[in-house]
Design an enzyme around this catalytic site. Structure first.
Site, PDB file in Angstrom:
ATOM      1  CG  ASN A 267      44.706  35.124  22.625  1.00  0.00           C
ATOM      2  OD1 ASN A 267      44.877  35.256  23.830  1.00  0.00           O
ATOM      3  ND2 ASN A 267      44.379  36.125  21.827  1.00  0.00           N
ATOM      4  CG  ASP A 269      41.418  32.550  20.309  1.00  0.00           C
ATOM      5  OD1 ASP A 269      42.267  32.764  19.413  1.00  0.00           O
ATOM      6  OD2 ASP A 269      41.114  33.395  21.161  1.00  0.00           O
ATOM      7  CG  HIS A 286      50.662  30.166  26.017  1.00  0.00           C
ATOM      8  ND1 HIS A 286      50.014  31.188  26.684  1.00  0.00           N
ATOM      9  CD2 HIS A 286      51.971  30.279  26.360  1.00  0.00           C
ATOM     10  CE1 HIS A 286      50.899  31.880  27.390  1.00  0.00           C
ATOM     11  NE2 HIS A 286      52.079  31.347  27.199  1.00  0.00           N
ATOM     12  CB  CYS A 318      42.769   8.327  20.288  1.00  0.00           C
ATOM     13  SG  CYS A 318      43.802   7.941  18.859  1.00  0.00           S
ATOM     14  CB  SER A 405      47.651  41.231  32.703  1.00  0.00           C
ATOM     15  OG  SER A 405      47.610  39.814  32.788  1.00  0.00           O
ATOM     16  CB  CYS A 445      41.730  45.551  22.238  1.00  0.00           C
ATOM     17  SG  CYS A 445      42.536  45.049  23.767  1.00  0.00           S
TER      18      CYS A 445
END
Length: 489
Positions: A267, A269, A286, A318, A405, A445
């Site tokens: 994830n 997040d 990631h 930026c 998955s 979950c």
């Protein structure tokens, strides 16, 4: 069904050509284009490179087939809904025999001796023969069967001693070095969309926007060409509040009990931080929104500094670049930077254009801020392979995979990299076909982990868990190690 060798005496002639069982491994064995040569005396580095490259190539090859070919689930074989397919019992026997005798002997006993067609044998390994091969000679199915056999042979084998929910609870209580591998499914209860669920996943939403391939939004080449594509949906995956799900709380609970070895999260997040999981216990496979970097000057900021722009659907720029541009604008004309190319100047001179009108000077623009998430086309953080192969692999005593998955390499290959005797538990709404887990706990979950904690005598406090929650657990017919969790009240 007879899967034994031919009867004693004269063996029947072998068919030709045989299935090339190594075909699926050819691409894996080729040297990588940018791979560094192996140096003598650097065993740990070469081991990491060879392991990582092999895993990456293998999964990419397999994923291409999974995307192009329709897969068959075991319940379809069990129910007999696929015409001409193996029964589930036949499929299980074929798989068992493959692992007993190896690929070469298995091919000799089946395809070479005409005991079963390649077309039918594909179904034993979960592949539906494609319609474009209908009517073709059986040899046309050999390349597909080669992939299926090689993939099945490489699959981790289930440990037969672990099957029940009680087994899962016992493993949870007794294990001391647990790897938790998580995906988008652990954040969906917070309103953050996952990537692959039908109709509700993020990729489905992107398809509705007219993208040729939903993955383009996370392609680094596309981002460099047009960052607006990514930022048009970034607000949908941005963590807006300091909340975390019960599953994140479960990972924190494992940490508090001294059981968490590493949380490998796919994830982006960064919600694990909200739950209080220590950075040293997390590998963000990631990347994440925790930080952002300018694509021009590499200036790095905390991720929340660009949140306001993301929420507005704007492309964050930026601040360091803007500051430098403002400073440059105060310099005398002669100190400003000119264009690098002289060809444009020559072309304008030939056409009679006035090159002294200020067009010779570039129009400065600030760089785009890119969240430090790993896009397709970018390398995963070095910490991923280094920690997995040289630290966790020798220490882990339990693997729990939650809410993923397992479709993206090389994270998808983590279960197969770890020692085969280490028990593995899978928690998600639906089972996966390409990896063998010891126990499948199917359902929401949050519901599954809260029930596991209740049965373990652990207190998992969370506002999203009702103190009066009751969960029904039912076995899946035909599967001794697969169980469905549903809230009943």
């Amino acid at each position: 069904m007879d899967l034994a060798s031919a009867p004693r005496g004269e063996s029947p002639p072998l068919k030709a050509p045989l299935v090339e069982i190594e075909a699926a491994e050819v691409e894996r064995s080729l040297p990588q284009e940018n791979a560094a040569p192996e140096e003598k005396g650097s065993n740990s580095q070469s081991e990491y490179e060879s392991d990582s490259d092999a895993l990456d190539d293998e999964w990419e090859t397999q994923s291409l087939y999974e995307d192009a070919i329709q897969m068959i689930r075991d319940d379809q074989l069990r129910d007999g809904t696929i015409p001409g397919a193996c029964t589930l019992e036949e499929a299980i026997e074929f798989r068992k025999r493959l692992h007993e005798v190896g690929k070469a002997q298995f091919v000799e006993e089946t395809i070479a001796r005409d005991t079963v067609t390649a077309k039918k044998l594909c179904t034993a390994f979960g592949i539906l023969p494609p319609s474009f091969l209908e009517g073709a000679p059986d040899e046309a199915y050999h390349p597909l069967l080669a992939i299926a056999i090689s993939r099945e042979f490489a699959r981790r084998q289930k440990l037969p001693q672990y099957n029940s929910v009680d087994d899962a609870v016992k493993l949870l209580k007794e294990s001391k070095n647990i790897i938790v591998l998580t995906g988008a499914g652990i954040s969906t209860s917070l309103g953050i969309p996952d990537f692959r669920s039908k109709d509700t996943g993020l990729y489905s939403k992107l398809e509705n926007l007219g993208l040729n391939d939903p993955q383009e939004v996370f392609d680094i080449r596309i981002f460099r060409e047009d960052p607006g594509i990514f930022y048009s949906i970034a607000k949908d995956i941005l963590p807006t509040e300091k909340k975390f799900s019960p599953t994140h709380g479960f990972i924190r609970l494992l940490q508090d009990k001294g059981k968490l070895l590493t949380n490998y999260t796919q994830n982006i997040d960064n919600i694990e931080a909200n739950a209080g999981v220590f950075p040293e216990n997390i590998v963000q496979c990631h990347g994440s929104f925790a930080t952002a970097t300018c694509v021009k000057c590499q200036y790095k900021v905390a991720g929340d500094e660009i949140y306001d722009d993301i929420k507005k659907g704007l492309i964050p720029e930026c601040a360091q670049c803007r500051k430098r541009i403002a400073e440059d604008s105060q310099k005398p004309q002669g100190q400003k930077r000119k264009r690098n190319s002289t060809s444009a100047h020559k072309d304008r001179s030939k056409s009679g254009e006035d090159s002294s009108d200020g067009e010779d000077y570039e129009i400065p623009t600030p760089g785009v801020m890119k969240p430090d998430i790993t896009f397709f086309g970018e390398d995963l953080p070095d910490e991923f392979g280094r920690r997995l192969l040289h630290h966790d692999r020798d220490k882990v005593d339990l693997v729990i995979v939650i809410g993923t998955s397992l479709k993206v390499a090389p994270v998808a290959e983590v279960p197969g990299v770890l020692p085969p005797h280490i028990p593995q538990i899978y928690i998600s709404r639906t089972p996966v076909a390409h990896t063998n887990f010891d126990i499948d706990l199917l359902g929401d979950c949050d519901v599954v982990v809260s029930e596991l904690c209740r049965r373990a005598g652990w207190e998992l406090k969370h506002e999203m868990i009702s103190p009066d929650e009751k969960v029904d657990v039912t076995p899946v017919f035909g599967y001794g190690s697969r169980h469905v969790f549903k809230v009943s009240g």
